[in-house]
Design an enzyme around this catalytic site. Sequence first.
Site, PDB file in Angstrom:
ATOM      1  N   GLU A  86      44.842  33.655  34.939  1.00  0.00           N
ATOM      2  CA  GLU A  86      44.460  34.720  35.879  1.00  0.00           C
ATOM      3  C   GLU A  86      43.886  34.108  37.153  1.00  0.00           C
ATOM      4  O   GLU A  86      43.306  33.021  37.116  1.00  0.00           O
ATOM      5  CB  GLU A  86      43.420  35.643  35.238  1.00  0.00           C
TER       6      GLU A  86
ATOM      7  N   HIS B 100      44.410  38.369  29.973  1.00  0.00           N
ATOM      8  CA  HIS B 100      44.317  39.810  29.690  1.00  0.00           C
ATOM      9  C   HIS B 100      45.189  40.238  28.500  1.00  0.00           C
ATOM     10  O   HIS B 100      46.267  39.687  28.268  1.00  0.00           O
ATOM     11  CB  HIS B 100      44.758  40.577  30.935  1.00  0.00           C
TER      12      HIS B 100
ATOM     13  N   SER C 111      39.007  38.630  34.495  1.00  0.00           N
ATOM     14  CA  SER C 111      38.573  40.025  34.584  1.00  0.00           C
ATOM     15  C   SER C 111      37.197  40.293  33.982  1.00  0.00           C
ATOM     16  O   SER C 111      36.499  41.192  34.426  1.00  0.00           O
ATOM     17  CB  SER C 111      39.598  40.936  33.912  1.00  0.00           C
TER      18      SER C 111
ATOM     19  N   ASN D 112      36.501  48.944  39.595  1.00  0.00           N
ATOM     20  CA  ASN D 112      37.256  47.812  40.163  1.00  0.00           C
ATOM     21  C   ASN D 112      37.721  48.108  41.595  1.00  0.00           C
ATOM     22  O   ASN D 112      38.518  47.352  42.156  1.00  0.00           O
ATOM     23  CB  ASN D 112      38.486  47.510  39.306  1.00  0.00           C
TER      24      ASN D 112
ATOM     25  N   ASP E 275      48.298  36.004  36.888  1.00  0.00           N
ATOM     26  CA  ASP E 275      47.976  37.437  36.902  1.00  0.00           C
ATOM     27  C   ASP E 275      46.788  37.549  37.853  1.00  0.00           C
ATOM     28  O   ASP E 275      45.670  37.161  37.509  1.00  0.00           O
ATOM     29  CB  ASP E 275      47.612  37.882  35.484  1.00  0.00           C
TER      30      ASP E 275
ATOM     31  N   HIS F 296      42.602  40.717  39.769  1.00  0.00           N
ATOM     32  CA  HIS F 296      41.262  40.821  40.366  1.00  0.00           C
ATOM     33  C   HIS F 296      41.062  39.973  41.618  1.00  0.00           C
ATOM     34  O   HIS F 296      40.004  40.036  42.241  1.00  0.00           O
ATOM     35  CB  HIS F 296      40.197  40.496  39.306  1.00  0.00           C
TER      36      HIS F 296
ATOM     37  N   LYS G  22      43.134  48.104  41.611  1.00  0.00           N
ATOM     38  CA  LYS G  22      41.763  47.601  41.697  1.00  0.00           C
ATOM     39  C   LYS G  22      41.362  47.572  43.187  1.00  0.00           C
ATOM     40  O   LYS G  22      41.139  48.626  43.751  1.00  0.00           O
ATOM     41  CB  LYS G  22      41.683  46.268  40.964  1.00  0.00           C
TER      42      LYS G  22
HETATM   43  C1  LIG Z   1      43.719  40.744  34.437  1.00  0.00           C
HETATM   44  C2  LIG Z   1      44.385  42.063  34.282  1.00  0.00           C
HETATM   45  N1  LIG Z   1      45.728  42.116  34.168  1.00  0.00           N
HETATM   46  C3  LIG Z   1      46.375  43.271  34.021  1.00  0.00           C
HETATM   47  C4  LIG Z   1      45.706  44.462  33.992  1.00  0.00           C
HETATM   48  C5  LIG Z   1      46.464  45.736  33.838  1.00  0.00           C
HETATM   49  O1  LIG Z   1      46.618  46.321  35.095  1.00  0.00           O
HETATM   50  P1  LIG Z   1      46.769  47.910  35.225  1.00  0.00           P
HETATM   51  O2  LIG Z   1      45.408  48.481  35.120  1.00  0.00           O
HETATM   52  O3  LIG Z   1      47.420  48.093  36.547  1.00  0.00           O
HETATM   53  O4  LIG Z   1      47.641  48.329  34.078  1.00  0.00           O
HETATM   54  C6  LIG Z   1      44.319  44.478  34.120  1.00  0.00           C
HETATM   55  C7  LIG Z   1      43.570  45.761  34.086  1.00  0.00           C
HETATM   56  O5  LIG Z   1      42.526  45.921  33.579  1.00  0.00           O
HETATM   57  C8  LIG Z   1      43.638  43.254  34.259  1.00  0.00           C
HETATM   58  O6  LIG Z   1      42.309  43.209  34.365  1.00  0.00           O
END
Ligand SMILES: Cc1ncc(COP(=O)(O)O)c(C=O)c1O
Length: 385
Positions: free
Chosen positions: A173, A132, A177, A46, A202, A205, A237
Site C-alpha cells: 500500500e 487490505h 490504512s 477518510n 494500492d 490512502h 477517500k
Molecule cells: C487500502 C485500501 N484498499 C482498498 C480499499 C477499498 O476501497 P473502496 O472503499 O473504494 O472499496 C480500502 C477501503 O477501505 C482501503 O483502505
Amino acid sequence: MAFDFISARVAEKSAAGYLRARTCVEYEKDGIICVDGAHYLNFASNDYLGMRQHEGVLQSWVEGLAQFGAGSGASPLVTGYTQAHAALEGYLESHLNRDAVLLFNSGFAANQAICQALLKDNTRVLADKYMHASFIDGALASQAPFRRFAHNDMSHLATLLEKGEGDCLVATEGVFSMDGDVPPVSELVSLCQTHNAWLMLDDAHGFGVLGENGLGTAELDGLSQHALPVLMGTFGKAVGTAGAFVAGSQAFINYLINEARHYIYSTAMPAAQAVATLYSLTAIAAGDERQKLFDNIALFRRLIKDSGLTVAASDSAIQPVLTDGPMQAMALSKALRERGIWVPAIRYPTVPKGTDRLRITLSASHNEQDIRALVDALQLARDTL
Ligand SMILES: Cc1ncc(COP(=O)(O)O)c(C=O)c1O
C-alpha cells in the site's frame, strides 16, 4: 435448525469484544456529524480534504446528472461507458504518465479484479502483511501460491523473491490504512526490478493527498509505469466521491477489459460521479486543502508530544492510538464520544490480534480548536480509564 453457526458466531464475537455494529449518521457538515440527535467532531472519516462537501464537487455532480442521468444504465462494455468516464481516465493517464486507466465501482472491486485477472496457478503473489482485506481475499481466492512478507520488511521480501521463479506480483500500500505509515518505495522498486517481479501499489490512502497534484505516491516518488506496472487508487477517500481506478500499460488495461469479471459484469460507475470526481481532482491540484491537512497533522503531532500521550509514528492523516485490547479500545472510544469526539475503535480482525486501537483521521476541514479539543479529550479519556 438450519445455519446454527450464525447465532453461535455472533455470540462468540460479542463475548470476545469483537461484535461490530453500524452507526446511523443523520447528517454531516464541516467535520461535525449528528448521531441520535447529538453532535460530534468527526475524527473517523477518510474524507481527508473535505472534498465530499466541496461546493464545486457537488455542483459538478448535479451538472453530470443533468447531462447523463442518475445511473449509467449498463455495464461499461454495453452502453455504460461515456465521455465522462473517458475524460476522467484521460486526466489520470496524462497526469500519471500511464498508457491507460480503467475505472471501477470501488477499490474493493478493483483489487479483486487485479487478483482474479493476474493471479494464475503459475503466478506467485507476495503481499505486505498489512495489505487490505480486498486484496488478501482476492489473492486467497486465486490458484496462485500466496505468501505475505512481514510489514515493510525488505529482507523478508528479498528472501521470498529469491526462493521462486516465474511471474511474480509484489503488492503493498502507498499509505497503510490502519497504521498511516508508508513503505520503502525505492527499495521495493529495485527489489522487484532485480527479480523481474511486477510491483503493485494500492494507493487508497495516498491518492488525493500526496504528490505535486495530489495524485498520490506514484506522483510523489516519480514512479514510472515501468517501475510500478500496477497502480490502484480510490476516489472514496481524499477525493470525496466513490469508485477507483487501475493504471498501467495499454496491454495490461486491454487485458483487464477482456478478463476482469468485476469490470465486465457490473453496471458502470454513474457518469455524474465521474464528472464530480474529475472536478474534485482538478480542485485538489489547484487548492490549498492539502496544505491545511499537513498543518493539522503537524499541530496534532506537536500537541500529542507535549501531552505525553503516545501515538504510532505516522506523518499521514491516519494517526493510530494503540490500546491494551478490544475492551480498552471500546472504552476509550466511548469516553471520547461522551466528550463530543467521534473516533472509532478498530479491532481484530481488521487489525492483527493484540493491536486493537483508536484510528484517528485528520482532515483539512478540522480547525485548530477541533484538534486541541481532540487532544484534551484523549488525555481526559486516558486518565479516567
Ligand atoms: C487500502 C485500501 N484498499 C482498498 C480499499 C477499498 O476501497 P473502496 O472503499 O473504494 O472499496 C480500502 C477501503 O477501505 C482501503 O483502505
